[in-house]
Design an enzyme around this catalytic site. Structure first.
Site, PDB file in Angstrom:
ATOM      1  N   LYS A  18      43.234  48.548  29.372  1.00  0.00           N
ATOM      2  CA  LYS A  18      41.825  48.490  28.931  1.00  0.00           C
ATOM      3  C   LYS A  18      40.961  49.454  29.737  1.00  0.00           C
ATOM      4  O   LYS A  18      40.148  50.184  29.179  1.00  0.00           O
ATOM      5  CB  LYS A  18      41.256  47.079  29.141  1.00  0.00           C
ATOM      6  CG  LYS A  18      41.624  46.075  28.072  1.00  0.00           C
ATOM      7  CD  LYS A  18      40.750  44.830  28.151  1.00  0.00           C
ATOM      8  CE  LYS A  18      40.696  44.197  29.520  1.00  0.00           C
ATOM      9  NZ  LYS A  18      41.924  43.556  29.954  1.00  0.00           N
TER      10      LYS A  18
ATOM     11  N   ARG B 277      33.649  47.193  35.742  1.00  0.00           N
ATOM     12  CA  ARG B 277      33.645  46.378  36.956  1.00  0.00           C
ATOM     13  C   ARG B 277      34.112  47.206  38.152  1.00  0.00           C
ATOM     14  O   ARG B 277      34.814  48.198  38.006  1.00  0.00           O
ATOM     15  CB  ARG B 277      34.602  45.182  36.786  1.00  0.00           C
ATOM     16  CG  ARG B 277      34.096  44.149  35.796  1.00  0.00           C
ATOM     17  CD  ARG B 277      35.162  43.161  35.452  1.00  0.00           C
ATOM     18  NE  ARG B 277      36.219  43.801  34.682  1.00  0.00           N
ATOM     19  CZ  ARG B 277      37.366  43.239  34.352  1.00  0.00           C
ATOM     20  NH1 ARG B 277      37.628  42.006  34.750  1.00  0.00           N
ATOM     21  NH2 ARG B 277      38.259  43.882  33.643  1.00  0.00           N
TER      22      ARG B 277
ATOM     23  N   LYS C  27      50.778  46.529  45.503  1.00  0.00           N
ATOM     24  CA  LYS C  27      50.299  47.893  45.305  1.00  0.00           C
ATOM     25  C   LYS C  27      49.443  48.041  44.052  1.00  0.00           C
ATOM     26  O   LYS C  27      49.724  47.440  43.035  1.00  0.00           O
ATOM     27  CB  LYS C  27      51.528  48.801  45.144  1.00  0.00           C
ATOM     28  CG  LYS C  27      51.620  49.897  46.169  1.00  0.00           C
ATOM     29  CD  LYS C  27      52.948  50.603  46.018  1.00  0.00           C
ATOM     30  CE  LYS C  27      52.847  52.056  46.439  1.00  0.00           C
ATOM     31  NZ  LYS C  27      54.154  52.717  46.481  1.00  0.00           N
TER      32      LYS C  27
END
Lengths: 554, 554
Positions: free
Chosen positions: A69, A92, A103
């Site tokens: 996304k 965000r 990781k």
């Protein structure tokens, strides 16, 4: 093939003042944080004229690796800029703690990234630290109030406000605090959540301005008296100081894509116990500054898009113009029953079986009055036959689907998608409305989401939960929307129930009031609000190499 | 009369690039944080050519209100600039947490302040938050290691690394962590200190560069095995990631005095369990950039100056050129036996009795080979007769004393002092040497400070403490200097023993190894490493007023 970090380091970022200039922002409208990050002045960010078209990027139910996304959002924004539209990304900002566990950062991938990657993934502009400070100041004021006489008659067994840290630390999940004698206060059980799970984070992301921020902070319910009356942060006179601590954090952060297009990265609430979207202030600033705004909501559309519409858009008065549903051949195969290890091999029938998942997400998003385009995020293992089946599934709903190669090609790889999105978002086709009205009883709101979005047959909630919802309605919280916390892997609460299940029972195990953020959380499953580190944490390999570059972080 | 905050708000700060330019720093040598703060590039900060003259500002034993070391440092630097010397201030940065307990910031006062005051007292450039993150990452890695099998055989009863937060929160002083079941690890007792008490803070302030920082972090002793062998952060592979978290924090912060002179505010370790000085990197950068550098050490000269010389200067190879001892009529009166309520009334004989305190501090500082000037920080209640007695006391030791009115008049009020300091610091009169050699046994180092600086008759240490010191010597830590933690109000460990006591017994209650910072702490009294909030915390009155200005913070 270059890694994300190699691509990021090879990119020449422009001075942040140049990015600001592209948005028409004068030097005094931004506060630089180094040469490639800036805060935008609230007077600008708060501009009422939100003329831009808002595009939500959401997804089907994902594989554990995610469907891209963020990468698609970056690629789409770059592509919209390439084809001549003034576009602003509104995403965000990532959480620091998890970078030291497993990781991986959270700034996109391949040639669809925002930068400077390392700064953004580490302390960035300090927003999350400010949230940690404000949250924990309230916690300290609660225990201090009790210590000095407890004039508010707070029931120490019913304090619901915990503490937060931006770290993965299982040892802090549950603690006994205030031990050691009179000087340390009254011992009680409590614990820490990770900062992104803080209600202060959700509040920062839903506040319209500094005044609204202070009012919302004041409404936080920190616990209850022995008579079960809610006690708020305002009762403790904490909201003013918390607001002062958040005065910089509330300003949107300006950075850039690797193609030099403006991106606002601001806020990052959990997508389960909170609504999982970037800040309203950044989204509104982006809408004031750009013709198109590309934003994202956490998890799949059943969770992310629903909360984006029913919580963020409802509260902020936003009207999305279009939605992009990101789908991958791999995720549809998984939804069609293929094991994780076999996702790289062609299986056209599995894609066909799994495409029911995509179809339902298209139906759901449209039920909010928002038109849909499907983005097929391309993986090198995808075959033409598989992609064709995916395209047919979208077409069966009358939705366009476009193969996107932004990971490999940057904005140039997402131009088809960009043309389709620009046409749709510019068409006034959207007639957005939230799923349910404010005045519906809380349990009916949960039922509405469960049956209409998740297609559950029913909701299972204990008498204790129903009684709690009733008490909140009596206390004046009945008008709030609900924030569903369940697995992202299924429409149901069972992560193994893939595809498009119907008629299942949605168990509500717990409810939680976030009065400041302005929602009631319905927890349907095990939700972890403080992660732990793995056996071999990434932190063990993170260091500066001999050239002074960070290794092991990504 | 204007308050500190009114004076600060009335001042027009210059753009930080203009302040940098005064130091000969090009725009690309600094990273701006907003318009009035910047980080200085380490390549510049690390310049080897430390040609400037280093001036320490220290003080007599203070009243609880303090004697104005920071204010005098600011005033002296402004005055040195006024009389034509290129001068750089190098001070500590303040801690966020205490601002919400008892009113008051830490950026000087009156017309001798650094700005921007609110930013500096709140999150500033995020250094303390980064220290909190790095400290707590190590804590999480310790418990994670134990959780996943404890290959290093860490004794959970002997983990000495606690956690930190930059807040006043008594509830966290002592906790039982990891409760709640197998998934949360092994329950054990621990707790939180305030961030300024973190050994990471002391390390950041003593490191010479990024490599030295990583090495020191690796040397941190986090606890012991069942066989009492020290376990280090390096054993846990934590130092690399901690260094990455501190990469911005290690860069000195550039701000300005209200008179537009450059000030480096960087680091702020506790003055009891740590050495209480700003960072070595900032001090060295200041020495490379200015002709004179004015710096400060915490508490009175018995603690602050001794640690500045024996820990900071010893480790960093710094050679102070002169020291300023700040004295006030009020504090001498208190040392002469006057009650706090009566300090405003003239009492010449009390000043005379109390001046033994000043005399001893002059003797002590000179015993390090550093010449002394006395700064009489003027209060409006001081009378000429009282000041004359103070001046005589200094003269009895052959030291100049100058009345300073920088609080009321800025740099102009400290010109006499500046002329005297410039003459002395420029005279090559200093022949600095630390008090004791590295090779002295740890207990003898404690004895040396106790008898020669505190004028104690003897040191009382239990057999357990002597055994612990012996074990550390066996483990290779015997060469470290000692860091004394005792009350700041007396040469003795008894805060009520004022003036110039001799022959007292110094009780060492506890010893603590800070192997990364590079010292052994001898705790002589009750030392609080996590403050609590008062009955009515300042936080309750802190808020934005109708004009958008912060009220209640100062």
């Amino acid at each position: 093939m270059l890694t994300d970090i190699q691509i990021s380091r090879a990119a020449r970022l422009q001075p942040i003042s140049a990015i600001a200039a592209k948005l028409g922002l004068q030097p005094d409208a931004i506060e630089p944080y180094g040469h490639h990050k800036a805060k935008i002045d609230l007077a600008v960010a708060g501009l009422g004229d939100t003329r831009g078209r808002l595009i939500l990027v959401t997804a089907i139910n994902p594989t554990p690796a995610g469907e891209g996304k963020t990468t698609t959002s970056v690629g789409l924004a770059d592509a919209l800029c390439r084809i001549g539209h003034k576009t602003v990304l509104a995403l965000r900002e990532p959480s620091l703690g998890p970078c030291f566990g497993t990781k991986g950062g959270a700034t996109g991938g391949g040639y669809a990234q925002v930068g400077p990657m390392e700064d953004i993934n580490l302390h960035f502009t300090g927003d999350f630290h400010a949230i940690t400070s404000a949250h924990n100041l309230l916690a300290a004021m609660i225990d201090n109030h009790i210590h000095w006489g407890n004039a508010l008659d707070i029931d120490v067994r019913r304090v619901v406000w915990r503490r937060v840290l931006d770290i993965n630390d299982r040892a802090l999940r549950q603690i006994v605090q205030s031990v050691g004698g009179v000087g340390n206060g009254f011992p009680r059980e409590s614990g820490f959540d990770i900062t992104v799970a803080s209600e202060v984070m959700a509040i920062l992301c839903l506040a319209r301005d500094l005044d609204d921020l202070e009012e919302r902070l004041g409404r936080i319910v920190i616990g209850y008296t022995r008579a079960k009356t809610p006690v708020t942060a305002s009762d403790l006179k904490a909201a003013g100081a918390m607001t002062v601590l958040l005065a910089q954090a509330i300003k949107p952060n300006l950075v850039q894509t690797l193609e030099g297009n403006p991106a606002l990265l601001h806020g990052g609430p959990f997508a389960n116990i909170a609504h999982g979207c970037n800040s309203v202030i950044a989204t509104r600033a982006a809408l004031a500054l750009g013709d198109f705004v590309v934003t994202e909501a956490g998890f799949g559309a059943d969770l992310g898009a629903e909360k984006f519409f029913d919580i963020k858009c409802r509260q902020a008065g936003l009207k999305p113009a279009a939605a992009v549903i990101v789908a991958t051949v791999r995720a549809l195969k998984m939804n069609g029953g293929v094991a994780k290890a076999d996702l790289g091999s062609e299986d056209v029938e599995a894609v066909r079986r799994g495409s029911v998942n995509l179809v339902r997400h298209i139906e759901n998003v449209r039920s909010f009055g928002v038109p849909v385009v499907v983005a097929i995020n391309h993986f090198t293992s995808d075959t033409d036959a598989e992609i064709e089946v995916l395209r047919e599934a979208a077409a069966s709903q009358g939705a366009d689907a476009h193969v996107c190669r932004h990971w490999a090609d940057g904005g140039a790889g997402a131009e088809d998608l960009a043309h389709a999105v620009a046409a749709l978002a510019g068409s006034d086709a959207a007639q957005f409305a939230p799923l349910y009205p404010d005045e519906l009883p809380l349990i009916d709101k949960i039922n509405t989401v469960a049956t209409r979005i998740y297609r559950a047959g029913s909701v299972a909630a204990s008498p204790a939960i129903l009684a709690q919802l009733g008490r909140w309605e009596e206390a004046g919280y009945g008008h709030l929307p609900v924030c569903m916390a369940k697995t992202q892997y299924s429409f149901s609460a069972d992560p193994t129930l893939l595809g498009a299940p119907s008629g299942h029972v949605l168990p509500v195990r717990e409810v939680k009031l976030s009065a400041g953020a302005g929602f009631v959380v319905a927890i349907c499953g095990e939700i972890m609000t403080m992660p732990g580190l793995p056996r071999v944490p990434a932190a063990e390999s993170i260091r500066f190499d001999a050239r002074g570059e960070i290794e092991g972080l990504f």
